[in-house]
Design a protein around this motif. Structure first.
Motif, mmCIF file in Angstrom:
data_model
loop_
_atom_site.group_PDB
_atom_site.id
_atom_site.type_symbol
_atom_site.label_atom_id
_atom_site.label_comp_id
_atom_site.label_asym_id
_atom_site.label_seq_id
_atom_site.Cartn_x
_atom_site.Cartn_y
_atom_site.Cartn_z
ATOM 1 N N SER A 46 52.242 49.320 35.860
ATOM 2 C CA SER A 46 53.990 50.123 36.690
ATOM 3 C C SER A 46 53.710 51.560 36.591
ATOM 4 N N SER A 48 54.447 53.578 34.672
ATOM 5 C CA SER A 48 55.985 54.550 33.497
ATOM 6 C C SER A 48 54.890 55.731 32.152
ATOM 7 N N GLU A 71 50.079 48.036 42.709
ATOM 8 C CA GLU A 71 50.524 47.871 41.986
ATOM 9 C C GLU A 71 52.113 48.468 42.678
ATOM 10 N N LYS A 72 52.955 48.176 42.078
ATOM 11 C CA LYS A 72 55.028 48.201 42.269
ATOM 12 C C LYS A 72 54.413 49.151 40.745
ATOM 13 N N THR A 73 54.903 50.680 40.682
ATOM 14 C CA THR A 73 55.698 51.417 40.051
ATOM 15 C C THR A 73 57.119 51.753 39.898
ATOM 16 N N VAL A 74 57.078 52.238 38.179
ATOM 17 C CA VAL A 74 59.035 51.909 38.070
ATOM 18 C C VAL A 74 59.311 52.878 39.099
ATOM 19 N N GLU A 195 49.333 44.951 26.539
ATOM 20 C CA GLU A 195 50.375 44.107 27.477
ATOM 21 C C GLU A 195 50.729 43.172 26.422
ATOM 22 N N GLY A 225 50.716 51.403 32.203
ATOM 23 C CA GLY A 225 52.070 51.593 31.972
ATOM 24 C C GLY A 225 52.333 49.534 31.855
ATOM 25 N N ILE A 226 52.703 49.185 31.400
ATOM 26 C CA ILE A 226 53.432 47.839 31.509
ATOM 27 C C ILE A 226 54.446 47.038 31.403
ATOM 28 N N TRP A 227 55.194 46.581 32.377
ATOM 29 C CA TRP A 227 56.639 46.123 32.900
ATOM 30 C C TRP A 227 56.928 45.286 31.350
ATOM 31 N N SER A 228 56.622 44.773 30.719
ATOM 32 C CA SER A 228 57.367 43.798 29.840
ATOM 33 C C SER A 228 57.459 44.204 28.234
#
Length: 269
Positions: A46, A48, A71-74, A195, A225-228
């Motif tokens: 992410s 982040s 990858e999609k970022t914040v 993660e 950064g990890i979304w979850s």
């Protein structure tokens, strides 16, 4: 009284030789002070924690290897868009190394009977779909990162590769090797756990596990950064982890210096 004039050439040469000798002695002294080496690696995510991780590494003079995917970022963009070029350039200036993580963060599913490989991209035009690729198609996917990295930074990617999730099949490993990439996993103790759910794997526990388990030569893996994850890993763990490892006498290096990858990098870069 005769005045002697000395040529600047020999004097300059002597000064350079002395400087090289002093630098060599300093490097040798630093190496002698190390009781072991840890190879830090970070995969995109992410993003982040990207800035925090870069600054923490910089403060500790710690070198790492980064594996890049788009990858999609914040920030609402993607990690290999031009908006991230200053970040990657700053990491290059800091002396880090860089490998490919597949452009669309593509997970392997299985080897197929016809010699192809079933894949599942996380991003891109085929996101979420299972696709059948040849070895050359997978090689092209690895090289998309190399091409984009050079476009963004003017620098070449190192011939290193990490499959998303670290998962390999015989066909996938052969495909990566055929186009000049050495696959990089991580040591059992090198799994940061960033993660995992923070409810069951709190940061304090992950820090203790890493400090207790890491040993000389281990490859350590975390993300930018990890979304979850509810409680991000890096703000709580990275600083005390580096400090704790330094107190144990460990130094940090990129995979360019790892004994399993050094020769491969020299031959393929």
């Amino acid at each position: 009284m005769t005045t002697r004039h000395f040529s600047a050439g020999p004097v300059r040469l002597i000064c350079l030789l002395l400087a090289w000798a002093l630098a060599g002695n300093a490097a040798a002294a630093a190496a002698a002070a190390c009781k072991g080496t840890i190879y830090l690696t970070f995969d995109t995510g992410s993003q982040s924690q990207a800035a925090l991780i870069a600054e923490t590494l910089r403060r500790h003079h710690a070198k790492a290897t980064f594996f890049l995917a788009n990858e999609k970022t914040v920030n609402g963009d993607f990690s290999l868009e031009s908006t991230w070029a200053p970040y990657w350039k700053a990491l290059i200036a800091d002396g880090h190394a860089f490998g490919t993580h597949t452009f669309d963060h593509v997970y392997v599913q299985r080897d197929l009977p016809d010699g192809k490989i079933e894949m599942k991209p996380q991003f891109g035009a085929q996101a979420g779909k299972k696709v059948s690729w040849t070895s050359q198609q997978y090689c092209d996917e690895l090289n998309r990162v190399a091409t984009r990295f050079q476009e963004l930074t003017g620098n070449k990617l190192d011939p290193l590769w990490r499959a998303p999730g670290g998962k390999l099949t015989p066909n996938l490993r052969a495909a990566g090797a055929a186009c000049g990439y050495a696959h990089v996993g991580w040591a059992p103790a090198g799994f940061s756990g960033d993660e995992l759910p923070s409810q069951t794997s709190p940061n304090a526990k992950l820090l203790q596990q890493s400090l207790a388990g890491l040993k000389d030569g281990d490859i350590f893996m975390a993300h930018l950064g990890i979304w979850s994850r509810k409680d991000p890993w890096a703000p709580a763990v990275l600083e005390p982890l580096l400090t704790g490892l330094e107190q144990k006498g460990f130094c940090f290096a990129t995979l360019r210096d790892h004994p399993d990858y050094r020769q491969h990098v020299l031959e393929h870069r």
